[in-house]
Design a protein around this motif. Structure first.
Motif, mmCIF file in Angstrom:
data_model
loop_
_atom_site.group_PDB
_atom_site.id
_atom_site.type_symbol
_atom_site.label_atom_id
_atom_site.label_comp_id
_atom_site.label_asym_id
_atom_site.label_seq_id
_atom_site.Cartn_x
_atom_site.Cartn_y
_atom_site.Cartn_z
ATOM 1 N N TYR A 57 -3.481 8.375 9.204
ATOM 2 C CA TYR A 57 -4.522 7.784 8.354
ATOM 3 C C TYR A 57 -5.604 8.826 8.081
ATOM 4 N N PRO A 58 -5.358 9.744 7.133
ATOM 5 C CA PRO A 58 -6.325 10.821 6.882
ATOM 6 C C PRO A 58 -7.651 10.327 6.313
ATOM 7 N N THR A 59 -7.653 9.128 5.728
ATOM 8 C CA THR A 59 -8.903 8.603 5.165
ATOM 9 C C THR A 59 -9.111 7.184 5.679
ATOM 10 N N ILE A 60 -10.346 6.724 5.539
ATOM 11 C CA ILE A 60 -10.639 5.355 5.991
ATOM 12 C C ILE A 60 -9.878 4.341 5.127
ATOM 13 N N GLN A 61 -9.617 4.721 3.866
ATOM 14 C CA GLN A 61 -8.859 3.821 2.980
ATOM 15 C C GLN A 61 -7.436 3.644 3.508
ATOM 16 N N SER A 62 -6.841 4.743 3.989
ATOM 17 C CA SER A 62 -5.463 4.619 4.474
ATOM 18 C C SER A 62 -5.416 3.790 5.758
ATOM 19 N N LEU A 63 -6.448 3.896 6.591
ATOM 20 C CA LEU A 63 -6.485 3.063 7.798
ATOM 21 C C LEU A 63 -6.639 1.589 7.412
ATOM 22 N N ALA A 91 -12.618 -0.613 9.245
ATOM 23 C CA ALA A 91 -12.148 0.186 8.098
ATOM 24 C C ALA A 91 -12.074 -0.719 6.864
ATOM 25 N N ARG A 92 -11.572 -1.930 7.056
ATOM 26 C CA ARG A 92 -11.483 -2.875 5.925
ATOM 27 C C ARG A 92 -12.875 -3.276 5.445
ATOM 28 N N GLN A 93 -13.812 -3.423 6.413
ATOM 29 C CA GLN A 93 -15.210 -3.743 6.056
ATOM 30 C C GLN A 93 -15.790 -2.652 5.151
ATOM 31 N N HIS A 97 -16.959 -3.809 1.661
ATOM 32 C CA HIS A 97 -18.411 -4.013 1.488
ATOM 33 C C HIS A 97 -19.199 -2.744 1.197
ATOM 34 N N PHE A 98 -18.596 -1.583 1.403
ATOM 35 C CA PHE A 98 -19.344 -0.340 1.168
ATOM 36 C C PHE A 98 -18.600 0.544 0.162
ATOM 37 N N ASP A 99 -17.778 -0.095 -0.673
ATOM 38 C CA ASP A 99 -17.098 0.645 -1.734
ATOM 39 C C ASP A 99 -16.210 1.774 -1.215
ATOM 40 N N GLY A 100 -15.757 1.661 0.007
ATOM 41 C CA GLY A 100 -14.886 2.694 0.576
ATOM 42 C C GLY A 100 -15.630 3.920 1.089
ATOM 43 N N ARG A 101 -16.987 3.899 0.988
ATOM 44 C CA ARG A 101 -17.747 5.059 1.497
ATOM 45 C C ARG A 101 -18.367 4.694 2.835
ATOM 46 N N PHE A 102 -18.205 5.548 3.836
ATOM 47 C CA PHE A 102 -18.742 5.258 5.165
ATOM 48 C C PHE A 102 -20.264 5.118 5.057
#
Ligand code: SF4
Length: 348
Positions: A57-63, A91-93, A97-102
């Protein structure tokens, strides 16, 4: 004394700090992953889990896009599976809720599932240089010794007092370096059993060192009550397939798979077990043959002591129950199981 501590710790860190992959990045997702993994295990073992997670899972989106089963399987062996479920939910949150940005504020990071004060401070400082002090086990120990503090670290008063002191000591111009420095100092120099006081750059201002109380700090009040539980697993087989049950919410190991389980109020042998109503219901009254029993060493969880025995039982046909799934024996490896079941399977 207080103003001397941060510069000394940072100088020490520049010379002796450990080089770790998650220290080389400012990516909040990777820092978060490393922190959650390291709450479960030592650096050496954590390193391989970190690499596996970042590869899968290289990105939070993939996780976020992964299934919970896949995440639990990758987490297998680390224990405390609620952390893995929270990781996945958080990760889903972020995606929802944060447009995929941490998130990039302490409060927003702290609002993610499973993220407590420590993790939020670690991510906020290391990814964004925000002035928040971390307080983990290493920091408790270093502070308790430097200031010879007798207040138990697991009391409400202790938690508050240590958090305030940690914020006071923080180098607000370099929070990332300072936080890593004090944690590494605790892990490498001021260790629980063998602190290297003779070569310590803080020895002349360490109150526990001058009072001779180093090994008595920090103080814990403890008293956590441990519950004994007796697990009897039935590894049923018809020669080709076996049955698994997925654990549900409200108990340990939620979401993990295991053999059908009969819990008893005390330790029982197989003959007694086979006469229980639960056993008869499970097998539906059909004939069976016990082919092996394996009593496991006591398995300790944070508040529970598990006494488990696995019984391998041969039957003509596997019984049907709505909460059990039949799987080919060779596919057992595809399912995320607890460390206890994993140990049994390793020796089976
Ligand atoms: S003198 Fe010893 S106890 Fe005090 S900070 Fe240094 S290593 Fe830790």
């Amino acid at each position: 004394m207080q103003s001397r501590i941060a510069p000394i710790l940072i100088r020490w860190y520049e010379r002796h700090g450990r080089r770790l992959p998650w220290r080389e990045t400012r990516d909040p997702y990777r820092i978060w992953l490393s922190e959650v993994i390291l709450q479960q295990t030592r650096v050496q073992q954590g390193w391989s889990y970190y690499e596996q997670f970042t590869t899968h899972y290289p990105t939070i989106q993939s996780l976020a896009a992964a299934s919970e089963d896949e995440v639990l399987k990758l987490w297998q062996g680390l224990g405390y599976y609620s952390r893995a479920r929270n990781l996945h939910a958080a990760a889903r949150q972020v995606v929802e809720h944060f447009d995929g940005r941490f998130p990039d504020t302490y409060e927003a990071i702290r609002s993610l599932r499973g993220v407590g004060d420590y993790t939020a401070a670690a991510i906020a400082s290391m990814a964004y240089d925000l002035p928040h002090a971390v307080v983990d086990g290493n920091v408790y120990r270093v502070l308790a010794r430097l200031f010879d503090i007798e207040t138990p670290i697991d009391s409400t008063e202790g938690r508050k007092g240590f958090a305030t002191l940690a914020e006071e000591l923080l180098d607000k111009a370099h929070p990332a370096t300072y936080n890593q420095a004090i944690m590494d100092f605790g892990a490498v120099q001021c260790t629980p059993q063998h602190p290297d006081c003779t070569a310590c750059p803080l020895a002349d201002c360490c109150l526990a060192h001058s009072a001779g109380t180093v090994l008595q700090r920090p103080i814990k009040q403890g008293h956590t009550k441990v519950r004994d539980r007796y697990f009897n697993y039935l590894h049923l087989t018809d020669g080709h397939a076996t049955l698994l049950h997925r654990r549900t919410a409200g108990d340990i190991w939620q979401g993990l798979y295991e053999f059908p389980l009969i819990e008893t109020p005390s330790e029982v042998d197989f003959i007694t077990l086979s006469r229980t109503e639960a056993f008869t219901q499970l097998l539906g009254g059909q004939p069976f043959q016990l082919t092996a029993s394996q009593r496991m060493p006591q398995h300790l969880l944070s508040h529970q002591r598990l006494h488990a025995t696995f019984h391998r039982v041969q039957v003509e046909a596997l019984p049907h129950h709505s909460d059990l799934i039949a799987i080919p024996t060779e596919r057992l490896d595809d399912y995320a199981v607890s460390r206890l079941t994993d140990r049994y399977l390793a020796h089976e």
